[in-house]
Design a protein around this motif. Structure first.
Motif, short mmCIF file in Angstrom:
data_model
loop_
_atom_site.label_atom_id
_atom_site.label_comp_id
_atom_site.label_asym_id
_atom_site.label_seq_id
_atom_site.Cartn_x
_atom_site.Cartn_y
_atom_site.Cartn_z
N VAL A 274 0.79 -1.14 0.13
CA VAL A 274 -0.17 0.02 0.04
C VAL A 274 0.83 1.24 0.17
O VAL A 274 0.69 2.04 -1.00
CB VAL A 274 -1.13 -0.14 1.22
CG1 VAL A 274 -1.92 1.29 1.06
CG2 VAL A 274 -1.90 -1.21 1.22
N SER A 309 -6.59 3.62 4.64
CA SER A 309 -7.29 2.50 3.72
C SER A 309 -7.15 1.07 4.34
O SER A 309 -7.84 0.27 3.92
CB SER A 309 -6.54 2.49 2.47
OG SER A 309 -5.11 2.22 2.37
N ARG B 92 -7.03 -5.41 -7.89
CA ARG B 92 -5.78 -4.82 -7.10
C ARG B 92 -5.26 -3.73 -8.12
O ARG B 92 -4.45 -4.25 -8.90
CB ARG B 92 -5.05 -5.68 -6.50
CG ARG B 92 -3.78 -4.91 -5.31
CD ARG B 92 -3.02 -5.93 -5.12
NE ARG B 92 -3.33 -7.04 -4.41
CZ ARG B 92 -3.85 -7.17 -3.22
NH1 ARG B 92 -3.97 -5.99 -2.39
NH2 ARG B 92 -4.28 -8.36 -2.61
N LEU B 94 -2.88 -1.39 -9.13
CA LEU B 94 -1.54 -0.65 -9.04
C LEU B 94 -1.26 0.41 -9.68
O LEU B 94 -0.70 1.53 -9.62
CB LEU B 94 -0.64 -1.50 -8.70
CG LEU B 94 -0.92 -2.80 -7.50
CD1 LEU B 94 0.05 -4.01 -7.83
CD2 LEU B 94 -0.96 -2.17 -6.26
N ILE B 101 1.68 5.22 -11.21
CA ILE B 101 1.03 4.40 -10.09
C ILE B 101 -0.24 5.00 -9.60
O ILE B 101 -0.60 6.26 -10.00
CB ILE B 101 1.82 4.58 -9.07
CG1 ILE B 101 2.30 5.98 -8.48
CG2 ILE B 101 3.14 3.65 -8.92
CD1 ILE B 101 3.14 6.11 -7.39
N CYS B 103 -3.52 5.55 -7.29
CA CYS B 103 -3.88 5.89 -5.67
C CYS B 103 -3.71 4.82 -4.79
O CYS B 103 -4.20 3.87 -5.13
CB CYS B 103 -5.15 6.60 -5.61
SG CYS B 103 -5.76 6.87 -4.02
N PRO B 104 -2.81 5.06 -3.86
CA PRO B 104 -2.32 3.75 -3.00
C PRO B 104 -3.71 3.22 -2.46
O PRO B 104 -3.94 1.99 -2.19
CB PRO B 104 -1.85 4.28 -1.67
CG PRO B 104 -1.84 5.72 -1.80
CD PRO B 104 -2.20 6.15 -3.45
N LYS B 105 -4.88 3.81 -2.28
CA LYS B 105 -6.28 3.29 -1.74
C LYS B 105 -6.57 2.07 -2.55
O LYS B 105 -7.40 1.22 -2.27
CB LYS B 105 -7.31 4.23 -1.85
CG LYS B 105 -6.90 5.25 -0.66
CD LYS B 105 -8.06 6.46 -0.61
CE LYS B 105 -7.68 7.33 0.63
NZ LYS B 105 -8.70 8.41 0.65
N GLY B 107 -4.91 -0.21 -4.31
CA GLY B 107 -4.26 -1.26 -3.80
C GLY B 107 -4.69 -2.21 -2.65
O GLY B 107 -4.54 -3.46 -2.95
#
Ligand code: SF4
Lengths: 359, 314
Positions: A274, A309, B92, B94, B101, B103-105, B107
């Motif tokens: 993450v 998250s 997922r 990524l 990349i 948004c990390p959310k 992932g």
């Protein structure tokens, strides 16, 4: 010509070690172990409204430094997916808009010789010596923090531990050479053993984990460690810089808290890192359940992308593994009174559980 | 994961399993793609219903309070599907663009979905990382997970990709002459969720403005200075705007969006240099349309005033 000054972001007590590490560059470090209300205010005013507390506070530090005539700053460079990646660029813009000339160097992920080192160009000898000294200070601070967590939960007179800690930090700051630091380190156990403790008290064990800036900055986290210590809780703050450095440089990653072990542990619940310390939050929560912790406090700046998250996942772990998880978000409006009330309620629940379990 | 699926002689699945697609994030990031692909494999596909007031209310109730609005809405769509299907597809994500990349959310989404969904429902996931793996490869993995034949997968992929291309290439309506021209930017799940953006776009048009939505078909953006995929596409588009052709930009951001909190500063910087006025509207759970309408009217009025002023001065 006077020595140029270099502003370092606040890293709690570790700021001392970081300050020691830059001395070889022949710059004067400018840093604080803790944020002040004024610095926070400067940062909040300058930052985009919806940026996170960590951004606002580091921005505040750089502005304050610039106001005091500091010419340089240093800030970690992140290649990760979270907002941290853009901090330096944005802060540089914000400073420029306000007419400040502070230049921020990025640290890390820039190859062997980051621009900061290239710019000040220390001799190899100086550089290594400073690194070594700084590392020693970091481990010493790890040791001090750990001692304080244990003592604070059982101290007889409130505040004794904090006083001892403050005195130690002062002395450590004075210790300049490796033999001096080593000599100081030897005195730590004795100094903490002087604190009179209640031998009958059986403290709760609670983990503090989550986002590092907030975990390390006692002004931002409203003195979380001390509040909990006062409630008879032995905390373990999962951000120890010594450990973190081992992970960054891949030394001893085979250890229990190493990166590889964490990934493996977290796998059933989280299949990707993450960003930030989100994976560590998941792994540590699982580890704490295994290790018999009474509870976990998950700390994050409000709206933190990686940490928030994974909150649904932490809730699931809490259910599955029967370990209470307290979610705690911080922004510039967080009030200590409100926080203390909520923490007291949480700690009450933990005591109840503990007594029931023991019956 | 789940039992072997029987196949018919044509290679399609004999007993079609029900699979759900939440009408959120992944649905709008790859419009048309997943639906078409899974149907072509022979699955029985259910897309959660388009959002309504109730979806937003539900999202506010069940989702983590600090999530951004789109992730909250995702949770509501997921919950809606939970009783209806056996499998739910949550990739997922990524990266949706080479060199970038996501948004990390995004992932953590399949893991969160698993943590939130009641037992008995299987979350099917594959990694989408267009930075490393071509999209077609991820689709093939999904097909194999669902036990489909290679030839079927191949054909389904082709059809799904052309559906994606069609959906992404939003046709730009011809501009009405003598009207203001606005570009509307925002993450695809903000722009194309008609419950969220519909009233705003209608209002803009009712003010006699030509509104063009930013297109995500254009894949040429460079990952500097913005590394986040969708943001980078928007930033790139803004940089290429010719000031004389545009009177304003409207940014539909969403409450608690971490990416927007950073990049909107960069968008504004670009637009300031080009002297194109910009307004940010933040979509949130409680926003009333009335407030938005007033702000839009004021924005359009101020631009018209400026134009008149400029005209009289020259
Ligand atoms: S880009 Fe913004 S709106 Fe989209 S998922 Fe990430 S934080 Fe939410």
């Amino acid at each position: 010509m006077s020595m140029p000054q270099l502003a370092i972001e606040p890293w709690g007590n570790y700021s001392l070690a970081l300050a020691a590490s830059v001395e070889c560059l022949h710059v004067r470090p400018w840093t604080h172990t803790c944020t002040t209300p004024e610095i926070l205010k400067l940062g909040v005013e300058a930052s985009p409204e919806f940026s996170c507390l960590s951004f606002k506070v580091t921005t505040g530090h750089f502005i304050k430094a610039a106001m005091e005539g500091v010419e340089y700053g240093v800030m970690v460079n992140s290649q990760g997916p979270c907002r941290l990646r853009y901090y330096r660029m944005l802060q540089q813009k914000l400073l420029k808009e306000r007419g400040f000339n502070l230049f921020i160097f990025g640290l890390g992920y820039d190859g062997i010789k980051p621009p900061l080192i290239r710019h000040f160009n220390p001799t190899m000898n100086d550089f290594l010596r400073c690194c070594f000294r700084a590392r020693l200070k970091v481990v010493t601070i790890d040791e001090l923090e750990t001692a304080a967590w244990t003592k604070r939960a059982v101290e007889l007179r409130a505040g004794d531990t904090t006083r001892a800690m403050n005195a130690c930090i002062k002395d450590l700051d004075q210790a300049r050479t490796v033999p001096e630091i080593k000599a100081f380190r030897k005195t730590i156990p004795a100094r903490f053993n002087q604190i009179s403790v209640d031998v009958n008290r059986r403290p709760l064990k609670v983990a503090l984990l989550g986002e590092a800036t907030i975990l390390r900055n006692s002004f931002l986290n409203q003195n979380l460690e001390e509040i909990l210590g006062g409630l008879g809780v032995e905390v373990r703050n999962f951000f120890l810089l010594g450990e973190e450095m081992r992970n960054i440089f891949n030394i001893g990653t085979g250890s229990k808290y190493g990166w590889k072990a964490m990934r493996k542990l977290a796998k059933p619940y989280l299949g990707t890192p993450v960003g930030g310390h989100a994976l560590a939050s998941v792994a540590h929560t699982l580890r704490c359940a295994q290790d018999g912790y009474d509870g976990v406090i998950h700390v994050a700046p409000a709206g933190c992308m990686p940490e928030i998250s994974v909150r649904p996942i932490l809730r699931k772990i809490s259910q599955d593994k029967d370990i209470p998880v307290f979610e705690c978000s911080f922004d510039e409006h967080t009030s200590q009174v409100g926080l203390v009330t909520r923490l007291e309620a949480f700690v009450d629940v933990l005591y109840d559980r503990k007594t029931k379990k023991e019956l | 994961m789940f039992g072997k699926l029987k196949k018919a002689s044509n290679g399609k699945l004999l007993e079609p399993r029900t699979i759900g697609i939440p009408r959120a994030l992944l649905y709008y990031l790859y419009p048309g793609l997943w639906e078409t692909f899974l149907k072509e494999l022979g699955m029985q596909v259910t897309v959660s219903a388009p959002g309504t007031r109730k979806t937003i209310e539900q999202a506010g109730l069940i989702s983590e309070s600090e999530h951004c609005l789109p992730v909250k809405l995702f949770d509501a769509h997921l919950a809606e599907l939970a009783g209806l299907v056996e499998l739910i597809f949550v990739p997922r994500i990524l990266s949706t663009l080479p060199g970038h990349i996501a948004c990390p959310k995004l992932g953590a989404l399949p893991d969160c979905a698993r943590a939130q969904c009641p037992g008995g429902i299987t979350i099917i996931t594959v990694d989408i990382n267009e930075n490393r793996t071509p999209l077609t490869e991820s689709m093939a993995q999904l097909g194999r997970l669902l036990n489909a034949d290679e030839t079927v997968i191949h054909q389904a992929t082709e059809r799904a990709l052309s559906a994606l291309r069609r959906a992404r290439a939003v046709p730009t309506a011809p501009r009405k002459p003598d009207a203001l021209n606005f570009l509307v930017i925002g993450h695809p799940y903000n722009l194309h969720d008609s419950y969220l953006s519909g009233p705003i776009l209608q209002k803009i048009e009712s003010l006699g403005v030509n509104a063009e939505l930013v297109s995500f078909a254009d894949r040429t953006a460079l990952p500097e200075p913005v590394k986040w995929d969708t943001c980078s596409i928007m930033h790139d588009r803004l940089q290429r705007l010719v000031p004389s052709e545009w009177d304003g930009v409207i940014h539909l951001s969403s409450f608690n969006c971490g990416c927007d909190s950073i990049v909107s500063t960069l968008y504004q910087e670009v637009l300031r240099e080009k002297e194109i006025p910009c307004m940010t509207l933040v979509l949130d759970e409680h926003a009333g349309q009335a407030g938005v309408d007033t702000r839009l009217e004021a924005f359009v009025d101020s631009i018209k005033d400026q134009h008149e002023h400029a005209a009289t001065c020259h």
